[in-house]
Design an enzyme around this catalytic site. Structure first.
Site, short mmCIF file in Angstrom:
data_model
loop_
_atom_site.label_atom_id
_atom_site.label_comp_id
_atom_site.label_asym_id
_atom_site.label_seq_id
_atom_site.Cartn_x
_atom_site.Cartn_y
_atom_site.Cartn_z
N ASP A 307 0.86 -1.05 0.05
CA ASP A 307 0.05 0.11 0.17
C ASP A 307 0.92 1.23 0.00
O ASP A 307 2.10 1.17 0.33
CB ASP A 307 -0.92 0.17 1.24
C1 NOJ Z 1 -4.07 3.78 -0.15
C2 NOJ Z 1 -5.15 2.78 -0.01
O1 NOJ Z 1 -5.23 2.17 1.13
C3 NOJ Z 1 -5.23 1.82 -1.00
O2 NOJ Z 1 -6.51 1.21 -0.97
C4 NOJ Z 1 -5.02 2.69 -2.49
O3 NOJ Z 1 -5.44 1.72 -3.48
C5 NOJ Z 1 -3.79 3.32 -2.42
N1 NOJ Z 1 -3.91 4.44 -1.56
C6 NOJ Z 1 -3.73 4.08 -3.86
O4 NOJ Z 1 -4.66 4.97 -4.06
#
Ligand code: NOJ
Length: 780
Positions: A307
């Site tokens: 993430d």
């Molecule tokens: C953080 C989020 O937790 C995740 O779900 C997402 O895909 C990424 N940012 C990219 O936007």
């Protein structure tokens, strides 16, 4: 039963399991169960499908042999591009990035791609990622709403449309589906998944992966899917976003991991490691999760992306000593690619290589699935977007908007309908007042996680009703109250509908009175209440489930006028609506219904569509009851279930799987194909559902299972099959569910393994998780 998963895997699982019966281990049996229990260890070996063609793998290996270590390591980084940056351009040109996210302009995609392809000795293209969560140009209802449709085929189509539009625009990769089981609705991200149940989540995960990727990874015109957030994010303590998750092995294996496994079985090419601690080890540095379970036990062949900034954040997490240590730990744990908006900790991996902390074979293993994915997606052959075609392809598509409307209609859940107030008789109401802060807000109709849409496509509830009302009918619309977060959303800058100025007390008073006066003149009041889209989603957890702002007072004052009132809820989590449940005759859960939400709302209110959705979570009476979910364990005295608090019942306001209809249904004639089976065999349950009411309508027939005794105590009931049917008045249908080894096994805390035990099993079939039609069978 979501037939497709069963068809594809049930037979497989059965064959595997039968094979296992032959080599059934006595030691395992003794360890796992009570003396009388025959225990078969069901197949749990690696069963992830091959996702790369032999050609993609061969081309990857040929390329790997020619690449330098720096060229390989460069593929392991992914950076955000919110704005053009010369630093990013330089990195792309020098081959220091494998992927970029959040570039949506086709011209910009091509500009960067030229830098990558022409800068690299081997023309290695970038993979462009974005969060295509519930649509790209065409916005569908939010994922929790789509789950409420209990219609995997619809969900597959919605995901396919999002993928087709995004791919046409130059995107290759989406960070969806989110399959985190969520049992605490304070957690804002409950809106992005399929709710509290592992089986429903698994069904929706499978449908989404198929929609996003097509029948196989590399299907032309589709995307690469990411199943996220691995794992346990939905169990963050107190529903606080990003907080630690403490889960027993049994909870993880039986509840939180199955949807991930289902997505991987469906062929998902990537998986995202979560932010939080899982049992004290941050998921992004959790070798057990990312290597032992994911690759070892399941046989996952794609790649792991972290993430955003989660690698670097192993430092503030108190796990890694510094950025280098963080990169090394994530890499060793099995994170192939680092996603980062600022940190790029993986840039330090070259140093780690020079210091022999990582070796060439580890680098090859990390980069191999990334390159294979690029080959498989056809990016080497077609790195660029045809900009003219891309723009044409993401124009408003009426047929996709029609699917979005259908999805919104099929997602809606009728929670209450006293005196059959709904559907509304158009002749009875000449003047309708539509009151509430969510009546006419385009951004809130769409919900969170939307980027590439045109706001002008959005039909709000007010617009939908206005279009539907005939001559001689009047619609008056007023917000009545303004609702706002008390702390701003971190995503405010990307909302296309700008946040209006804050009302001062005098203005708030005037608006309140204006709405009441409007309601006073109306024959019927429709209230549109709930939460704004920035009150839910990422970084949007709440400590309460109360209606935000002054909505409760507005509702009470409107109801006091004595008019017929319909409450439309626009939200993504259960809210504290105990008062409404006692005083408002009709309540329809609309969710964030997407671009065609207003048309769908009007169709549902006036009976052009009949609600058939079902709750994908248990709806508590108030926040003090959470976590509250139907699949809880038994106690020593199950009869006290409803007396566990002295101040109010322990039961929910609405059970999991609940939803009313404009028709009535009878479910009966529950039969099992056998009354006794041996572990490893399957049994078929059939029941007959009949539409006993006056209109064609949908019902979701649900099957629940309970194992009475075994080597561990099993939940009071668990969903193991469902089917949504459409029936004309007086029409009947026989629904069939197969209960095989996949449905009967569980991970036992005593055995520390998967078991399929001798026991008595209760089966219930009905229209929600309180189903009473029941029978039993014995597994020996
Ligand atoms: C953080 C989020 O937790 C995740 O779900 C997402 O895909 C990424 N940012 C990219 O936007």
């Amino acid at each position: 039963m979501f037939a497709s998963l069963n068809d594809h895997h049930g037979n497989h699982a059965l064959r595997r399991s039968l094979a296992n019966v032959a080599c059934w281990s006595i030691a395992g049996a003794l360890a796992a169960g009570p003396a009388s229990a025959a225990v078969v260890r069901p197949a749990t070996g690696p069963d992830a499908p091959a996702i790369f063609s032999a050609e993609s793998l061969a081309r990857t290996d040929t390329l790997l042999r020619k690449m330098t270590v720096d060229e390989k390591l460069g593929q392991l980084s992914q950076l955000f591009q919110f704005r053009k940056s010369s630093k990013l351009d330089g990195m792309v040109r020098e081959g220091k990035l494998g992927s970029v996210l959040f570039v949506t302009d086709p011209a910009e995609i091509n500009r960067l791609q030229h830098l990558a392809v022409e800068g690299s000795r081997f023309g290695i293209p970038l993979l462009f990622g974005s969060d295509v969560v519930h649509g790209y140009r065409t916005i569908f209802p939010v994922p929790i709403a789509l789950a409420a449709s209990w219609d995997p085929a619809l969900v597959e189509r919605a995901s396919a449309i999002g993928a087709i539009e995004a791919r046409a625009g130059g995107i290759g990769w989406t960070f969806a589906p989110m399959v985190d089981v969520a049992r605490d609705p304070r957690w804002g991200r409950i809106v992005e998944g399929a709710g509290e149940d592992p089986y429903l989540n698994a069904a929706m995960a499978t449908a989404q992966v198929r929609g996003i990727q097509g029948p196989s990874l590399g299907t032309p015109g589709r995307l690469l899917a990411t199943v996220k957030h691995f794992a346990g994010y939905g169990a963050s303590e107190g529903g606080r976003d990003h907080d630690a998750a403490n889960l027993s092995d049994a909870q993880l294996q039986n509840v939180y991991l199955p949807p991930f496994r289902a997505a991987i079985r469906a062929g998902a090419g990537t998986i995202m490691s979560a932010y939080m601690d899982l049992n004290d080890v941050p998921a992004t540095g959790n070798r057990w999760l990312l290597r032992d379970v994911l690759r070892g036990q399941w046989g996952f062949k794609g790649f792991v992306v972290s993430d955003n900034n989660a690698v670097n954040d192993l430092v503030p997490h108190g796990y890694a000593s510094d950025r280098r240590d963080a990169a090394l730990r994530a890499f060793k744990s099995g994170v192939n690619m680092e996603m980062a908006s600022y940190s790029n900790a993986y840039a330090t991996l070259r140093e780690a290589f020079d210091q022999h902390a990582i070796d060439a074979a580890e680098v090859d293993a990390a980069v191999r699935p990334i390159l294979a994915t690029k080959f498989q997606l056809g990016l080497f052959e077609h790195p660029y977007v045809d900009e003219a075609k891309a723009r044409a392809a993401v124009q408003r598509a009426p047929e996709y908007q029609a699917e979005a409307r259908l999805a919104a209609e099929r997602s809606a859940v009728l929670l209450r309908n006293e005196g059959n107030l709904l559907p509304l008789d158009p002749a009875a109401y000449k003047r309708i007042a539509l009151i509430g802060p969510l009546a006419d807000s385009r951004q809130d109709t769409l919900g969170p996680w939307v980027f590439a849409h045109d706001l002008d496509d959005t039909v709000t509830i007010a617009q939908g009703l206005r279009t539907r009302l005939g001559a001689g009918q009047t619609l008056d619309v007023a917000p009545g109250v303004q609702i706002r977060r008390t702390t701003p959303s971190p995503f405010e800058s990307i909302f296309k509908e700008k946040t209006p100025p804050v009302w001062d007390a005098a203005h708030a008073g005037e608006e309140f009175e204006k709405a009441l006066a409007m309601a006073g003149k109306a024959d019927l009041v429709v209230l549109a209440l709930g939460e704004k889209q920035d009150m839910i989603g990422e970084s949007a957890s709440r400590s309460t489930l109360a209606l935000p702002g002054d909505q409760q007072r507005l509702m009470e004052r409107v109801v006091a006028l004595g008019k017929p009132v319909v409450l439309l809820l626009v939200n993504g989590r259960p809210l504290d609506i105990g008062w409404a449940h006692a005083h408002v005759p009709a309540i329809l859960e609309l969710w964030y219904p997407g671009a065609q939400g207003g048309t769908a709302a009007a169709n549902l209110l006036f009976g052009a569509a009949s609600p058939g959705g079902k709750l994908p979570f248990t709806w508590p009476r108030n926040v003090g009851q959470v976590p509250l979910y139907y699949g809880h364990n038994l106690t020593q005295d199950p009869s006290e279930q409803d007396r566990r608090y002295w101040n109010e019942p322990g039961s929910p306001l609405f059970p999991f799987g609940y939803g009313l209809s404009y028709s009535t249904f009878k479910v009966g004639e529950l039969h099992l194909s056998k009354t006794r089976i041996h572990a490893g065999e399957s049994i078929e349950a059939t029941a007959v559902v009949e539409n006993t009411g006056p209109v064609t309508a949908d019902q979701v027939v649900q099957l629940y299972l309970h194992q009475r005794y075994g080597s561990a105590s099993r939940p009071v009931r668990e969903l193991k099959g469902f089917e949504r049917v459409t029936l004309r008045p007086a029409e009947k249908k026989t629904v069939r569910f197969t209960l095989g080894p996949d449905e009967l096994r569980y991970w036992s805390a005593s055995a520390h393994d998967w078991v399929n035990e001798a026991s008595t099993f209760d089966v219930w079939v009905g229209t929600d998780s309180r189903a009473t039609l029941t029978t039993t069978f014995i597994q020996q």
